[in-house]
Design a protein around this motif. Structure first.
Motif, short mmCIF file in Angstrom:
data_model
loop_
_atom_site.label_atom_id
_atom_site.label_comp_id
_atom_site.label_asym_id
_atom_site.label_seq_id
_atom_site.Cartn_x
_atom_site.Cartn_y
_atom_site.Cartn_z
N ILE A 8 0.85 -0.97 0.10
CA ILE A 8 -0.14 -0.05 0.09
C ILE A 8 0.87 1.22 -0.02
N ASP A 9 0.57 2.14 -0.78
CA ASP A 9 1.46 3.50 -1.08
C ASP A 9 0.06 4.39 -0.79
N GLY A 10 0.00 5.03 0.19
CA GLY A 10 -1.10 5.98 0.64
C GLY A 10 -0.64 7.31 0.93
N GLY A 11 -1.39 8.43 0.87
CA GLY A 11 -0.96 9.71 1.16
C GLY A 11 -2.26 10.78 1.15
N GLY A 12 -1.66 11.99 0.71
CA GLY A 12 -2.75 13.06 0.64
C GLY A 12 -3.24 13.32 -0.52
N SER A 13 -2.94 12.48 -1.50
CA SER A 13 -3.86 12.75 -2.83
C SER A 13 -4.36 11.40 -3.17
N ARG A 14 -3.83 10.26 -2.93
CA ARG A 14 -4.57 9.03 -3.36
C ARG A 14 -3.82 7.84 -2.74
N THR A 15 -4.43 6.57 -2.80
CA THR A 15 -3.98 5.30 -2.34
C THR A 15 -4.01 4.36 -3.08
N ARG A 16 -2.79 3.66 -3.42
CA ARG A 16 -2.60 2.61 -4.39
C ARG A 16 -2.21 1.30 -3.74
N THR A 26 2.84 -9.37 -10.05
CA THR A 26 1.76 -8.41 -9.66
C THR A 26 0.42 -9.20 -10.06
N LEU A 27 -0.56 -9.45 -9.59
CA LEU A 27 -1.76 -10.04 -9.79
C LEU A 27 -3.07 -8.95 -10.04
N GLY A 28 -2.72 -8.01 -9.27
CA GLY A 28 -3.80 -6.75 -9.54
C GLY A 28 -3.51 -5.42 -8.85
N ALA A 51 -10.69 -0.07 0.26
CA ALA A 51 -11.29 -0.05 -0.84
C ALA A 51 -10.28 0.03 -2.01
N ALA A 52 -8.80 0.36 -1.80
CA ALA A 52 -7.86 0.12 -2.74
C ALA A 52 -7.53 -1.28 -2.75
N ILE A 53 -7.41 -2.04 -1.55
CA ILE A 53 -7.20 -3.44 -1.62
C ILE A 53 -8.30 -4.24 -2.19
N GLN A 54 -9.50 -3.83 -2.12
CA GLN A 54 -10.69 -4.60 -2.57
C GLN A 54 -10.53 -4.33 -4.22
N ARG A 55 -10.06 -3.33 -4.62
CA ARG A 55 -10.12 -2.93 -6.11
C ARG A 55 -9.04 -3.68 -6.87
N ALA A 56 -7.79 -4.04 -5.91
CA ALA A 56 -6.67 -5.01 -6.30
C ALA A 56 -7.05 -6.29 -6.41
N ALA A 60 -7.51 -8.52 -10.04
CA ALA A 60 -7.04 -9.79 -10.08
C ALA A 60 -8.03 -10.99 -10.55
N GLY A 61 -9.32 -10.56 -10.42
CA GLY A 61 -10.30 -11.64 -10.44
C GLY A 61 -10.25 -12.77 -9.25
N ILE A 62 -9.81 -12.22 -8.15
CA ILE A 62 -9.62 -13.03 -6.86
C ILE A 62 -10.71 -12.67 -5.79
N LEU A 63 -11.55 -13.46 -5.25
CA LEU A 63 -12.50 -13.17 -4.30
C LEU A 63 -11.82 -12.95 -3.09
#
Length: 95
Positions: A8-16, A26-28, A51-56, A60-63
């Motif tokens: 996770i890379d998170g800060g004041g503008s976005r979270t990745r 990398t899977l997602g 939210a960022a984790i769920q989107r990853a 990846a197409g993983i539940l």
């Protein structure tokens, strides 16, 4: 067996978020809004990280199962770089 790691890379503008397997492939990837708790509050920061984790996982197409008793799609390790949580008391609020 847990086969996934997440960064996770998170800060004041976005979270990745980047989801990978144990070999580092990398899977997602996922992105969300800012997660610096000094700017958005601790509750909102946690929500954006999730939210960022769920989107990853979605990418990846993983539940993603969030139960500790589940045997599928568990995260074995995570590394987080989050702005605004430099002190131990701030980090403890993010756990």
């Amino acid at each position: 067996m847990s086969d996934f790691v997440i960064g996770i890379d998170g800060g004041g503008s976005r979270t990745r978020a980047r989801l990978a397997n144990r070999r580092g492939e990398t899977l997602g990837v996922g992105e969300a809004n800012a997660c610096n708790p000094q700017a958005v509050g601790f509750e909102n920061a946690q929500a954006e990280i999730h939210a960022a984790i769920q989107r990853a996982f979605n990418d990846a197409g993983i539940l993603r199962l969030r139960s500790r008793s589940a045997q599928n799609a568990q995260i074995a390790a995570a590394c987080l770089g989050i702005g605004g949580v430099e002190r131990a008391e701030e980090r403890s609020l993010m756990l």
